[in-house]
Motif scaffolding. Sequence first.
Motif, mmCIF file in Angstrom:
data_model
loop_
_atom_site.group_PDB
_atom_site.id
_atom_site.type_symbol
_atom_site.label_atom_id
_atom_site.label_comp_id
_atom_site.label_asym_id
_atom_site.label_seq_id
_atom_site.Cartn_x
_atom_site.Cartn_y
_atom_site.Cartn_z
ATOM 1 N N LEU A 68 0.851 -1.358 0.028
ATOM 2 C CA LEU A 68 0.094 -0.067 -0.052
ATOM 3 C C LEU A 68 0.907 1.262 -0.072
ATOM 4 N N TYR A 69 2.033 1.156 0.775
ATOM 5 C CA TYR A 69 2.879 2.399 0.956
ATOM 6 C C TYR A 69 3.496 2.776 -0.575
ATOM 7 N N TYR A 70 3.765 1.760 -1.478
ATOM 8 C CA TYR A 70 4.240 2.016 -2.571
ATOM 9 C C TYR A 70 2.878 2.375 -3.738
ATOM 10 N N ARG A 71 1.985 1.997 -3.385
ATOM 11 C CA ARG A 71 0.834 2.465 -4.275
ATOM 12 C C ARG A 71 0.556 3.879 -3.760
ATOM 13 N N LEU A 72 0.578 4.560 -2.745
ATOM 14 C CA LEU A 72 0.409 5.658 -2.215
ATOM 15 C C LEU A 72 1.545 6.663 -2.656
ATOM 16 N N ASN A 73 2.801 6.182 -2.697
ATOM 17 C CA ASN A 73 3.900 6.967 -2.822
ATOM 18 C C ASN A 73 4.371 7.000 -4.129
ATOM 19 N N VAL A 74 3.359 7.117 -5.033
ATOM 20 C CA VAL A 74 3.556 7.262 -6.483
ATOM 21 C C VAL A 74 4.333 8.559 -6.894
ATOM 22 N N ILE A 75 3.939 9.902 -6.160
ATOM 23 C CA ILE A 75 4.419 11.205 -6.162
ATOM 24 C C ILE A 75 4.326 11.611 -4.877
ATOM 25 N N THR A 76 5.344 12.246 -4.390
ATOM 26 C CA THR A 76 5.459 12.661 -2.827
ATOM 27 C C THR A 76 5.678 14.084 -2.943
ATOM 28 N N ILE A 77 4.836 14.944 -2.239
ATOM 29 C CA ILE A 77 5.283 16.166 -1.791
ATOM 30 C C ILE A 77 5.660 16.521 -0.540
ATOM 31 N N ASN A 78 6.823 16.985 -0.031
ATOM 32 C CA ASN A 78 7.202 17.376 1.274
ATOM 33 C C ASN A 78 7.050 18.729 1.505
ATOM 34 N N LEU A 79 6.209 19.123 2.298
ATOM 35 C CA LEU A 79 5.837 20.405 2.929
ATOM 36 C C LEU A 79 6.679 21.164 3.739
ATOM 37 N N PRO A 80 7.415 22.319 3.553
ATOM 38 C CA PRO A 80 8.325 22.676 4.562
ATOM 39 C C PRO A 80 7.534 23.341 5.644
ATOM 40 N N THR A 81 8.043 23.597 6.740
ATOM 41 C CA THR A 81 7.458 24.145 7.872
ATOM 42 C C THR A 81 7.430 25.597 7.761
ATOM 43 N N LEU A 82 6.604 26.339 8.663
ATOM 44 C CA LEU A 82 6.425 27.731 8.290
ATOM 45 C C LEU A 82 7.701 28.747 8.435
ATOM 46 N N ALA A 83 8.388 28.293 9.433
ATOM 47 C CA ALA A 83 9.779 28.770 9.923
ATOM 48 C C ALA A 83 10.756 28.655 8.712
ATOM 49 N N GLN A 84 10.497 27.850 7.924
ATOM 50 C CA GLN A 84 11.259 27.669 6.539
ATOM 51 C C GLN A 84 10.743 28.436 5.299
ATOM 52 N N ARG A 85 9.502 28.822 5.495
ATOM 53 C CA ARG A 85 9.140 29.764 4.469
ATOM 54 C C ARG A 85 8.610 31.084 4.970
ATOM 55 N N PHE A 86 9.161 31.645 5.795
ATOM 56 C CA PHE A 86 8.963 32.730 6.508
ATOM 57 C C PHE A 86 8.600 34.050 5.720
ATOM 58 N N GLU A 87 9.075 34.035 4.459
ATOM 59 C CA GLU A 87 8.902 35.102 3.501
ATOM 60 C C GLU A 87 7.434 35.065 3.189
ATOM 61 N N ASP A 88 6.719 33.815 3.272
ATOM 62 C CA ASP A 88 5.218 33.949 3.185
ATOM 63 C C ASP A 88 4.178 34.569 4.313
ATOM 64 N N ILE A 89 4.908 34.809 5.279
ATOM 65 C CA ILE A 89 4.193 35.311 6.419
ATOM 66 C C ILE A 89 3.441 36.666 6.128
ATOM 67 N N PRO A 90 3.961 37.545 5.749
ATOM 68 C CA PRO A 90 3.376 38.774 5.391
ATOM 69 C C PRO A 90 1.994 38.498 4.436
ATOM 70 N N PHE A 91 2.075 37.831 3.432
ATOM 71 C CA PHE A 91 1.150 37.598 2.586
ATOM 72 C C PHE A 91 0.208 36.543 3.545
ATOM 73 N N LEU A 92 0.192 35.620 4.160
ATOM 74 C CA LEU A 92 -0.609 34.953 4.971
ATOM 75 C C LEU A 92 -1.394 35.836 6.080
ATOM 76 N N VAL A 93 -0.595 36.589 6.664
ATOM 77 C CA VAL A 93 -1.207 37.425 7.794
ATOM 78 C C VAL A 93 -2.246 38.352 6.983
ATOM 79 N N ASP A 94 -1.891 38.977 6.023
ATOM 80 C CA ASP A 94 -2.829 39.694 5.210
ATOM 81 C C ASP A 94 -4.123 39.099 4.759
#
Length: 447
Positions: free
Chosen positions: A295-321
């Motif tokens: 099942l793992y290999y069936r689900l893991n055809v394409i994987t997206i790893n999302l970064p933490t918010l601290a790793q994408r701090f540049e987006d905080i002004p947009f998200l706050v707005d």
Amino acid sequence: MSHKKQLFDNTTILESISDGVFSVDHNWKITSFNRATEEITGVKRTDALGSYCSEVFRSSLCGEHCALRETLKTGKPIIDKGCHFINSGGKKIPVSLSTAVLKDDLGNVIGGAETFRDISEIEALKQQLSKQVKSGPLTSQSPSMASVQAVLEAVSETSATLLIMGETGTGKEVTAKTVHQLSNRSKQPFIAVNCATLPENLLESTLFGHVKGAFTGAYENKLGYFARANGGTLFLDEIGDISGALQVRLLRVLQEREFEPVGSNKPQKTDVRIITATNKNLSQLVSQDKFREDLYYRLNVITINLPTLAQRFEDIPFLVDHFIRRFNKLHKRTIKGITAEALLKLQSYTWPGNIRELENSIERACILSKNSEIQLSSFPFICNENTALDTPKIEVKESLGSNRDELEKQVIIDALKNNKSKIATAKALGIHKTTLFRKMKKYNIAF
């Protein structure tokens, strides 16, 4: 301490700070004008002293909307009010200002004082963010999200099974919705279910449906999500929490594209795109025999790893707005924005709860704020952190694409020498330690 000595000390302090400070008398003539005010306005102190403040600043608040006039009238200070003025070169300078009544030693009002901060970098950042490329509801300016965006655009045109991995609160459901909205299934249903919140028998019925009499209380046939989402997308969050029996049933859907409702032995076809998500390490669960390898290999055809918010701090002004606009509408509030000081502190905070924590914090601030702009005091968990009081201007410069790399490098080198350790240096600069390590690597700084 003598009056002369006190005056000397006050003058020295005013000359050393980076904020503009000036004062006026009852006739609105400037009586003091510090060095930072000269630099920001482009007006020499000798030309400013004795002049009317409106002639020097040409502010958007001059006249009946003057913040200093309001303070002298009411006796109440104004904190972090946004406006702009025109400098000596004709350039529009956005500032955040605060006002106070000025009194002599006997307590008599002799005029007013105003401090202001140039927030040009913040406004430039907001403008840059407003021009960013959008992918459905998932928008980002951060380099850490570049690979995510690229995968989204490529995978959205297919029906491939997708596995989204990331910490709690990083936006896994938003990512799944983005894939759905960018696909040719966008006009069909998108159904999300959190597998960790339902007991096994209820989750099974919810996903596959049941026929009348399948179990006690099954008084009629009921369609499950695989039937209701036919032609669309089914998002299964927290997939690592499902039981072994459900794993077998889900594997059959992925292999055969068919399922059987609970209590039925008649297979039903389904055309559903399956997107799953988890904050757990599925490969580790496989090695522990807690998750089926096939099942793992069936689900893991394409994987997206999302970064933490601290790793994408540049987006905080947009998200706050974005959150302020949403909660203004939801709670019928009229919050205009957030102060520069608060925004910069939000960008340097670690955000263990990621985007969800930021969203909840902005909602609480919108509801409780008594000002038109959200203040730093609305985030006590940040105020109580043992971090430097200086705003993390290093991060703002980097996000604006500034070419002042050499200056930034020297600031870091000097801070390392003064603080003797990397952790202390990160705190002194008001940035996260991982940000400092990244910058040291970028500038090849050995320590």
